[in-house]
Enzyme design. Structure first.
Site, PDB file in Angstrom:
ATOM      1  N   HIS A 113       6.192 -12.679   7.043  1.00 21.55           N
ATOM      2  CA  HIS A 113       6.339 -11.272   6.653  1.00 21.55           C
ATOM      3  C   HIS A 113       7.453 -11.141   5.614  1.00 21.55           C
ATOM      4  O   HIS A 113       8.410 -11.911   5.627  1.00 21.55           O
ATOM      5  CB  HIS A 113       6.671 -10.404   7.867  1.00 21.55           C
ATOM      6  CG  HIS A 113       6.403  -8.947   7.619  1.00 21.55           C
ATOM      7  ND1 HIS A 113       7.346  -8.104   7.104  1.00 21.55           N
ATOM      8  CD2 HIS A 113       5.272  -8.210   7.780  1.00 21.55           C
ATOM      9  CE1 HIS A 113       6.817  -6.899   6.977  1.00 21.55           C
ATOM     10  NE2 HIS A 113       5.555  -6.940   7.368  1.00 21.55           N
ATOM     11  N   ASP A 173      -1.711  -8.771  11.703  1.00 28.84           N
ATOM     12  CA  ASP A 173      -3.064  -9.227  11.375  1.00 28.84           C
ATOM     13  C   ASP A 173      -3.497 -10.457  12.165  1.00 28.84           C
ATOM     14  O   ASP A 173      -4.683 -10.774  12.216  1.00 28.84           O
ATOM     15  CB  ASP A 173      -3.163  -9.519   9.872  1.00 28.84           C
ATOM     16  CG  ASP A 173      -2.876  -8.279   9.050  1.00 28.84           C
ATOM     17  OD1 ASP A 173      -3.428  -7.224   9.394  1.00 28.84           O
ATOM     18  OD2 ASP A 173      -2.082  -8.362   8.095  1.00 28.84           O
ATOM     19  N   HIS A 196      -1.701  -8.892   1.871  1.00 29.73           N
ATOM     20  CA  HIS A 196      -1.381  -7.620   2.557  1.00 29.73           C
ATOM     21  C   HIS A 196      -2.508  -7.333   3.560  1.00 29.73           C
ATOM     22  O   HIS A 196      -2.744  -8.121   4.463  1.00 29.73           O
ATOM     23  CB  HIS A 196      -1.196  -6.532   1.483  1.00 29.73           C
ATOM     24  CG  HIS A 196      -0.696  -5.218   1.990  1.00 29.73           C
ATOM     25  ND1 HIS A 196       0.066  -5.080   3.111  1.00 29.73           N
ATOM     26  CD2 HIS A 196      -0.849  -3.940   1.496  1.00 29.73           C
ATOM     27  CE1 HIS A 196       0.365  -3.801   3.303  1.00 29.73           C
ATOM     28  NE2 HIS A 196      -0.183  -3.084   2.335  1.00 29.73           N
ATOM     29  N   ARG A 238       3.787  -5.068  16.588  1.00 28.89           N
ATOM     30  CA  ARG A 238       2.378  -4.662  16.499  1.00 28.89           C
ATOM     31  C   ARG A 238       1.478  -5.794  17.014  1.00 28.89           C
ATOM     32  O   ARG A 238       0.400  -5.553  17.540  1.00 28.89           O
ATOM     33  CB  ARG A 238       2.017  -4.312  15.049  1.00 28.89           C
ATOM     34  CG  ARG A 238       2.810  -3.128  14.493  1.00 28.89           C
ATOM     35  CD  ARG A 238       2.547  -2.919  13.011  1.00 28.89           C
ATOM     36  NE  ARG A 238       2.909  -4.084  12.216  1.00 28.89           N
ATOM     37  CZ  ARG A 238       2.690  -4.209  10.910  1.00 28.89           C
ATOM     38  NH1 ARG A 238       2.092  -3.227  10.242  1.00 28.89           N
ATOM     39  NH2 ARG A 238       3.058  -5.303  10.257  1.00 28.89           N
ATOM     40  N   SER A 286       0.828  -1.217   0.000  1.00 27.00           N
ATOM     41  CA  SER A 286       0.000   0.000   0.000  1.00 27.00           C
ATOM     42  C   SER A 286       0.860   1.264   0.000  1.00 27.00           C
ATOM     43  O   SER A 286       0.601   2.198  -0.776  1.00 27.00           O
ATOM     44  CB  SER A 286      -0.963   0.001   1.184  1.00 27.00           C
ATOM     45  OG  SER A 286      -0.278  -0.201   2.395  1.00 27.00           O
TER      46      SER A 286
END
Ligand SMILES: CC(C)(COP(=O)(O)OP(=O)(O)OC[C@H]1O[C@@H](n2cnc3c(N)ncnc32)[C@H](O)[C@@H]1OP(=O)(O)O)[C@@H](O)C(=O)NCCC(=O)NCCS
Length: 556
Positions: A438, A493, A392, A447, A362
């Site tokens: 990743h 995620d 993604h 995160r 993105s």
């Protein structure tokens, strides 16, 4: 000798506007008011009209509890003596630098208080950028002139055919990703941001407005600056009616990301950049309308995103904005979730999803499209279409759907062996385990870790959180066993969906829209710097297989 008392001091100081300088006073790292003020009226303040950031050191004081009730002496005599002289300005510059360094370490420096005299421009993000840009332009020019021919690495054939992994090829100022340590926003890790950025209440999650300020300026803002920015975003948040009608033109069954990206494209008709370009604005000025567009875009996205949510899942019953709330809390409110813990989650969520250096799909897409001088709306809409891919941003949707189908198949009381079987079944069917792996990271994503900490604090007994924790034990060894996965650890995620579900936001197909709102903060910030630094059209070289074969045969 001068005595200061909180607001009185500020207003008195603010009235010292000889030469047009607006002054205010506050203390870092706490904002506790000072002791009593006698009078400032006698103070002459012959400073010229400079955009000054003035700091005076050395106000060591008694503990804060005793402090608030006692007069606090501030010596201003020395300031009067030196004001107007070069010595003073040099001292100011040195102290200012020292203060920035200490501000980064400030949490432990409770006994130090700073008197900061600042111009109104210190509260104005745009004015701060205007000051910084010429200096940064010079830095880039110098870097190019002095080191333009330095090699940053070798490009191998593997890199060319493996999605440019490890190939350094982009300038991205707002954040940097270390494979082991994870993301740093302008040098600050996520735990550091949680400590240093202003929160809605003491000890709470950082306000995303603070992160926006940090990404844009590289400086940790104070609460006053963040509140000002919150208000600025609110003042820009009005979404034109045609945007809702454009979304309404799509079937309600259209994927939320399709509806959201269409809304962003509809917002584009208000682009200041496009108007300025059509009028022939010189390129040295491009950052200004880019700033306007980026700020408007960031400000308007929660309204567009919540409209999509309420349209699809809540029969189109729209909840109006609440201007008393900060950016993330208002977004949560418009979605229909007002639990204070959910507001905290949204602040954390929007902060940590905002930026992840420049090479991810993105961010890179926005940077690439923006390099053609497409305005921020066009660039961001393109970015959203990349975010909507399952490798993604759509992975957050995939994770919850995957866990839900696991629960459907095995129930909530699932054993470790059942979990292992389910993971293997997924892999054997040719699918990836969503939320793991990743392109850059080689350790657990920080995160993920901060979301896990949030869950441990607020929802330790949630059955879906427990499943996520079990998967953290089960999945990495299996992916390692596969022998080809470079990073078997969870990414951002893997965790976000179960937190949202806990507070009632359980529509997995919507999750990537939340990611998109957050990503606008990182992308918008960098687009402003792209134009400020005059970065050129992005145009890497591509080659054919035939070219590669011939080249490599000759080279070996
Ligand atoms: C993120 C991702 C796309 C990175 O891809 P990458 O950089 O190519 O990763 P790797 O170099 O480790 O891939 C090597 C191999 O391992 C596989 N692999 C990587 N992560 C995997 C996972 N979570 N499950 C199964 N296989 C995986 C890849 O598909 C690739 O297989 P191939 O050689 O047969 O094509 C990948 O890890 C993935 O698909 N993860 C799941 C989706 C996800 O969570 N995305 C969000 C990322 S923030």
């Amino acid at each position: 000798m001068l005595y200061a008392r909180g607001k009185e001091y500020i207003s008195k100081f603010a009235s010292c506007t000889e030469s047009g300088l607006q002054c205010s006073v506050w203390f870092l790292p706490t904002t506790r008011p000072l002791g009593g003020v006698k009078s400032l009226s006698a103070v002459r303040w012959p400073l010229p009209k400079y955009d000054l950031k003035v700091l005076f050191l050395g106000f060591l004081h008694p503990p804060a509890t005793a402090f608030s009730s006692r007069p606090f002496p501030v010596s201003i005599l020395s300031l009067q003596a030196i004001s107007g002289s070069m010595v003073f300005f040099r001292s100011v510059a040195a102290l200012s630098k020292l203060r920035s360094r200490l501000a980064h370490q400030s949490t432990s420096l409770r006994s130090i208080r700073w008197l900061q005299v600042q111009s109104t421009s210190d509260l104005d993000l745009h004015a701060q950028l205007k000051d910084m840009i010429p200096e940064q332009q010079e830095c880039l020019k110098k870097l190019k002139a002095e080191h333009g021919k330095v090699q940053l690495g070798n490009i191998t054939l593997d890199m060319v055919i493996s999605g440019m992994r490890g190939m350094t090829g982009l300038l991205w100022e707002t954040s940097l990703l270390d494979p082991d340590e994870g993301i740093r926003f302008r040098g600050l890790s996520i735990p550091e941001c949680q400590k240093l950025l202003p929160a809605a209440s003491s000890g709470g999650e950082p306000l995303p407005e603070g992160l926006l300020w940090l990404l844009l300026t590289g400086k940790v803002p104070n609460k006053e600056q963040v509140d000002g920015l919150s208000a600025e975003l609110q003042s820009r948040a009005k979404v034109p009616e045609h945007v809702f009608r454009a979304i309404d033109a799509l079937p309600v069954t259209a994927h939320p990301m399709t509806q959201f990206a269409s809304g962003v494209m509809a917002l584009q008709v208000e682009s200041e950049f496009q108007k300025a370009y059509e009028k022939g604005m010189p390129k040295t000025m491009f950052w200004e309308p880019t700033y306007e567009d980026s700020m408007n875009l960031i400000a308007r996205l929660p309204t567009v995103a919540s409209y999509v949510y309420r349209r699809i899942y809540k029969d189109g019953q729209i909840i109006p904005a609440d201007s008393s709330l900060d950016y993330a809390a208002n977004f949560s409110h418009m979605l229909g979730f007002d639990d204070p813990k959910m507001l905290e989650l949204m602040r954390l969520y929007v902060t940590i999803h905002s930026d992840h250096e420049g090479g991810n799909v993105s961010a890179h897409t926005a940077h690439l499209v923006g390099s053609a001088l497409s305005d921020p709306y066009l660039s961001f809409a393109a970015a959203l279409n990349g975010l909507a891919g399952p490798l993604h941003g759509l992975a957050n949707q995939e994770v919850l759907l995957w866990i839900e189908s696991l629960v459907k198949e095995c129930g909530e009381d699932i054993t470790t062996d059942q979990l292992k079987d389910y993971v293997w079944k997924t892999l054997k069917s040719g699918k990836v385990v969503p939320g793991y792996g990743h392109g850059v990271l080689r350790k657990t994503d920080p995160r993920y870790t901060c979301q896990r900490e949030f869950a441990l604090k607020h929802l330790p007994d949630d059955p879906f959180f427990k499943l996520v924790s079990k998967l953290y034990e089960v999945v990495p060894p299996i992916l390692t066993d596969l022998g080809k996965v470079k990073n078997p650890w969870p990414n951002v995620d893997a965790h976000s969906g179960v937190l949202l579900k806990h507070f009632g936001l359980s529509e997995a197909r919507y999750f990537t829209v939340l990611f998109g709102v957050s990503r606008s903060i990182g992308i918008g910030s960098q687009l402003i710097w792209d134009r400020a630094l005059g970065l050129p059209l992005e145009r890497p070289k591509s080659v054919t297989m035939d070219w590669l074969r011939t080249y490599c045969t000759k080279a070996t």
